[in-house]
Design an enzyme around this catalytic site. Structure first.
Site, PDB file in Angstrom:
ATOM      1  N   LYS A 219      -0.459   8.386  -0.975  1.00 53.28           N
ATOM      2  CA  LYS A 219      -1.144   7.960  -2.192  1.00 53.28           C
ATOM      3  C   LYS A 219      -2.138   9.056  -2.590  1.00 53.28           C
ATOM      4  O   LYS A 219      -2.743   9.677  -1.715  1.00 53.28           O
ATOM      5  CB  LYS A 219      -1.902   6.649  -1.943  1.00 53.28           C
ATOM      6  CG  LYS A 219      -1.029   5.500  -1.449  1.00 53.28           C
ATOM      7  CD  LYS A 219      -1.892   4.322  -1.001  1.00 53.28           C
ATOM      8  CE  LYS A 219      -1.059   3.250  -0.318  1.00 53.28           C
ATOM      9  NZ  LYS A 219      -1.876   2.139   0.221  1.00 53.28           N
TER      10      LYS A 219
ATOM     11  N   SER B 218       1.079   0.122   3.284  1.00 56.92           N
ATOM     12  CA  SER B 218      -0.075   0.689   3.979  1.00 56.92           C
ATOM     13  C   SER B 218       0.251   2.082   4.492  1.00 56.92           C
ATOM     14  O   SER B 218       1.356   2.325   4.990  1.00 56.92           O
ATOM     15  CB  SER B 218      -0.479  -0.209   5.150  1.00 56.92           C
ATOM     16  OG  SER B 218      -1.445   0.429   5.959  1.00 56.92           O
ATOM     17  N   ALA B 219      -0.727   2.986   4.392  1.00 56.47           N
ATOM     18  CA  ALA B 219      -0.537   4.339   4.904  1.00 56.47           C
ATOM     19  C   ALA B 219      -0.634   4.399   6.424  1.00 56.47           C
ATOM     20  O   ALA B 219      -0.343   5.428   7.026  1.00 56.47           O
ATOM     21  CB  ALA B 219      -1.585   5.270   4.293  1.00 56.47           C
TER      22      ALA B 219
ATOM     23  N   ASP C  95      -1.877  -3.530  -0.080  1.00 50.30           N
ATOM     24  CA  ASP C  95      -2.389  -2.586   0.912  1.00 50.30           C
ATOM     25  C   ASP C  95      -2.922  -3.450   2.064  1.00 50.30           C
ATOM     26  O   ASP C  95      -3.075  -4.664   1.922  1.00 50.30           O
ATOM     27  CB  ASP C  95      -3.489  -1.732   0.291  1.00 50.30           C
ATOM     28  CG  ASP C  95      -4.034  -0.697   1.259  1.00 50.30           C
ATOM     29  OD1 ASP C  95      -3.270  -0.209   2.109  1.00 50.30           O
ATOM     30  OD2 ASP C  95      -5.238  -0.395   1.174  1.00 50.30           O
ATOM     31  N   LEU C  96      -3.237  -2.822   3.178  1.00 47.13           N
ATOM     32  CA  LEU C  96      -3.711  -3.587   4.340  1.00 47.13           C
ATOM     33  C   LEU C  96      -5.215  -3.471   4.537  1.00 47.13           C
ATOM     34  O   LEU C  96      -5.964  -4.431   4.351  1.00 47.13           O
ATOM     35  CB  LEU C  96      -2.975  -3.116   5.598  1.00 47.13           C
ATOM     36  CG  LEU C  96      -3.428  -3.717   6.937  1.00 47.13           C
ATOM     37  CD1 LEU C  96      -3.319  -5.228   6.927  1.00 47.13           C
ATOM     38  CD2 LEU C  96      -2.620  -3.128   8.085  1.00 47.13           C
ATOM     39  N   ASP C  97      -5.667  -2.273   4.887  1.00 42.43           N
ATOM     40  CA  ASP C  97      -7.078  -2.104   5.228  1.00 42.43           C
ATOM     41  C   ASP C  97      -7.952  -2.226   3.986  1.00 42.43           C
ATOM     42  O   ASP C  97      -7.732  -1.552   2.983  1.00 42.43           O
ATOM     43  CB  ASP C  97      -7.283  -0.739   5.884  1.00 42.43           C
ATOM     44  CG  ASP C  97      -8.633  -0.620   6.540  1.00 42.43           C
ATOM     45  OD1 ASP C  97      -9.197  -1.662   6.899  1.00 42.43           O
ATOM     46  OD2 ASP C  97      -9.128   0.510   6.686  1.00 42.43           O
TER      47      ASP C  97
ATOM     48  N   THR D 264     -10.455  -2.618   8.926  1.00 40.67           N
ATOM     49  CA  THR D 264     -10.469  -1.762  10.113  1.00 40.67           C
ATOM     50  C   THR D 264     -11.069  -0.406   9.773  1.00 40.67           C
ATOM     51  O   THR D 264     -10.911   0.550  10.529  1.00 40.67           O
ATOM     52  CB  THR D 264      -9.046  -1.581  10.689  1.00 40.67           C
ATOM     53  OG1 THR D 264      -8.205  -0.971   9.688  1.00 40.67           O
ATOM     54  CG2 THR D 264      -8.452  -2.910  11.106  1.00 40.67           C
TER      55      THR D 264
ATOM     56  N   ARG E  51       0.416   3.915  10.180  1.00 39.53           N
ATOM     57  CA  ARG E  51       1.634   3.742  10.980  1.00 39.53           C
ATOM     58  C   ARG E  51       1.481   2.589  11.969  1.00 39.53           C
ATOM     59  O   ARG E  51       2.458   2.146  12.566  1.00 39.53           O
ATOM     60  CB  ARG E  51       1.955   5.035  11.723  1.00 39.53           C
ATOM     61  CG  ARG E  51       2.181   6.228  10.802  1.00 39.53           C
ATOM     62  CD  ARG E  51       2.664   7.456  11.547  1.00 39.53           C
ATOM     63  NE  ARG E  51       2.767   8.599  10.665  1.00 39.53           N
ATOM     64  CZ  ARG E  51       3.350   9.749  10.987  1.00 39.53           C
ATOM     65  NH1 ARG E  51       3.879   9.890  12.199  1.00 39.53           N
ATOM     66  NH2 ARG E  51       3.406  10.747  10.133  1.00 39.53           N
TER      67      ARG E  51
ATOM     68  N   LYS F 201     -10.576   7.341   2.780  1.00 39.98           N
ATOM     69  CA  LYS F 201     -10.122   6.026   2.334  1.00 39.98           C
ATOM     70  C   LYS F 201      -8.797   6.132   1.583  1.00 39.98           C
ATOM     71  O   LYS F 201      -8.681   6.845   0.593  1.00 39.98           O
ATOM     72  CB  LYS F 201     -11.186   5.388   1.432  1.00 39.98           C
ATOM     73  CG  LYS F 201     -10.978   3.907   1.193  1.00 39.98           C
ATOM     74  CD  LYS F 201     -12.167   3.320   0.453  1.00 39.98           C
ATOM     75  CE  LYS F 201     -12.020   1.822   0.276  1.00 39.98           C
ATOM     76  NZ  LYS F 201     -13.176   1.243  -0.445  1.00 39.98           N
TER      77      LYS F 201
ATOM     78  N   GLU G 166      -4.807  -3.347  -4.219  1.00 35.41           N
ATOM     79  CA  GLU G 166      -5.396  -2.213  -3.501  1.00 35.41           C
ATOM     80  C   GLU G 166      -6.909  -2.262  -3.533  1.00 35.41           C
ATOM     81  O   GLU G 166      -7.506  -2.911  -4.384  1.00 35.41           O
ATOM     82  CB  GLU G 166      -4.949  -0.899  -4.158  1.00 35.41           C
ATOM     83  CG  GLU G 166      -3.754  -0.242  -3.507  1.00 35.41           C
ATOM     84  CD  GLU G 166      -4.124   0.583  -2.284  1.00 35.41           C
ATOM     85  OE1 GLU G 166      -5.320   0.615  -1.938  1.00 35.41           O
ATOM     86  OE2 GLU G 166      -3.218   1.183  -1.681  1.00 35.41           O
ATOM     87  N   ASP G 167      -7.533  -1.534  -2.598  1.00 34.47           N
ATOM     88  CA  ASP G 167      -8.997  -1.434  -2.585  1.00 34.47           C
ATOM     89  C   ASP G 167      -9.478  -0.010  -2.812  1.00 34.47           C
ATOM     90  O   ASP G 167     -10.683   0.235  -2.806  1.00 34.47           O
ATOM     91  CB  ASP G 167      -9.548  -1.946  -1.251  1.00 34.47           C
ATOM     92  CG  ASP G 167      -9.328  -0.964  -0.108  1.00 34.47           C
ATOM     93  OD1 ASP G 167      -8.201  -0.435   0.006  1.00 34.47           O
ATOM     94  OD2 ASP G 167     -10.271  -0.727   0.662  1.00 34.47           O
TER      95      ASP G 167
END
Length: 312
Positions: free
Chosen positions: A242, A211-212, A106-108, A114, A214, A142, A266-267
């Site tokens: 998700k 990542s969700a 995942d990213l964030d 962010t 865009r 989240k 993931e977080d």
């Protein structure tokens, strides 16, 4: 009678108290049509009803009540009710694939943060249309995609919005967010990210991003790590968010790696659920209590030791 109540509420209702907050994870035995119970907590009277359609929480007395349902935060106002899906029993803990061929991140919250940037953009939008929005509501966003996040925010809107109006609001929020991330750079990577990615690449692993957001491709460019990934999911093409496993399965397929040979990182609880539903092992980054269904939890990405999860 007390033992029966505890067996029902703590057993099938999954009630736990952690950090001073109520947590529920209701399940329904196959032979049962449903059940319900009342609970008083710090001046609040909560009614919980469970059947095949889901779980209905109704706040009959007291002030604002914040609790968790299947790992996700719920904010319930007096006199209101909410219906949520039944908790899915956690699958047996996965064994990390020693022949792991890919890591899917995942990213964030995993590679960078962010979250507060998103909060400021949503807050600006909510203030503009007169909708109450605070950090408690923001916690519910989240791991949730843009349109689903907007629906959560509009739960408190004084009027209904058409589909076209919702799309316009989502575009406005995205514009605010893009303005916010204009100053993002490599300095905003979490400590240790580059080392983890380099170590994985040196070990011959493929790397994917699920990542969700865009804006993920543009954000990776700003962070200076876009070239580290073999595939970045197109969030705009993934219909189901998700905890549906669609985005993780999409990344695995694009990488050409069977899901059981991938590890997801993931977080968010919804992300961990999505990883497991995809048939992958899951590493959680953050609070072990919130990510208790992960196969392993580490406080931050800098603590990620590839040798712990992947054989040389």
């Amino acid at each position: 009678m007390a033992g029966s109540w505890l067996g029902l509420v703590q057993g099938f209702g999954g009630l736990r108290i952690a950090g001073g907050h109520l947590r529920f994870a209701p399940t329904l035995p196959k032979a049962w049509k449903g059940y319900g119970f009342n609970l008083r907590w710090r001046g609040c009277a909560l009614r919980v009803d469970v059947d095949a359609r889901g779980v209905r929480y109704r706040l009959d007395e007291g002030g604002l009540l914040v609790f968790a349902h299947a790992g996700s935060e719920v904010v319930l106002e007096p006199g209101r009710e909410v219906v949520l899906p039944l908790a899915v029993p956690s699958p047996p803990k996965a064994v990390f694939p020693r022949a792991c061929q890919a890591l899917i991140f995942d990213l964030d919250g995993v590679l960078t943060d962010t979250a507060h940037t998103h909060y400021r953009a949503w807050k600006r939008l909510a203030d503009g249309i007169g909708v109450p929005f605070d950090l408690q509501v923001n916690e519910r966003l989240k791991g949730v995609d843009r349109m689903a996040s907007l629906e959560i925010i509009l739960e408190r809107a004084p009027r209904a919005y058409s589909a076209d109006e919702k799309r316009a609001l989502a575009d406005t929020k995205n514009g605010y967010y893009v303005q916010e991330i204009a100053k993002v750079g490599p300095q905003d990577l979490f400590d240790g990210v580059r080392g983890v990615l380099d170590a994985a690449r040196a070990a011959g692993l493929k790397l994917g991003l699920a990542s969700a957001s865009r804006n993920a491709p543009a954000l990776l460019q700003k962070l200076g790590i876009a070239d580290c990934f073999d595939y970045i999911a197109d969030a705009g093409r993934i219909v189901r968010a998700k905890p549906d496993p669609a985005i993780f399965l999409d990344v695995a397929a694009a990488l050409g790696v069977p899901a059981q040979l991938c590890i997801g990182v993931e977080d968010a609880a919804a992300g961990i659920e999505a990883i497991h539903a995809a048939g992958m092992a899951a590493i959680g980054i953050g609070d072990a209590r919130a990510l208790r269904h992960a196969d392993a939890v580490i406080p931050r990405i800098a603590d990620f030791d590839l040798r712990t999860f992947v054989s040389p």
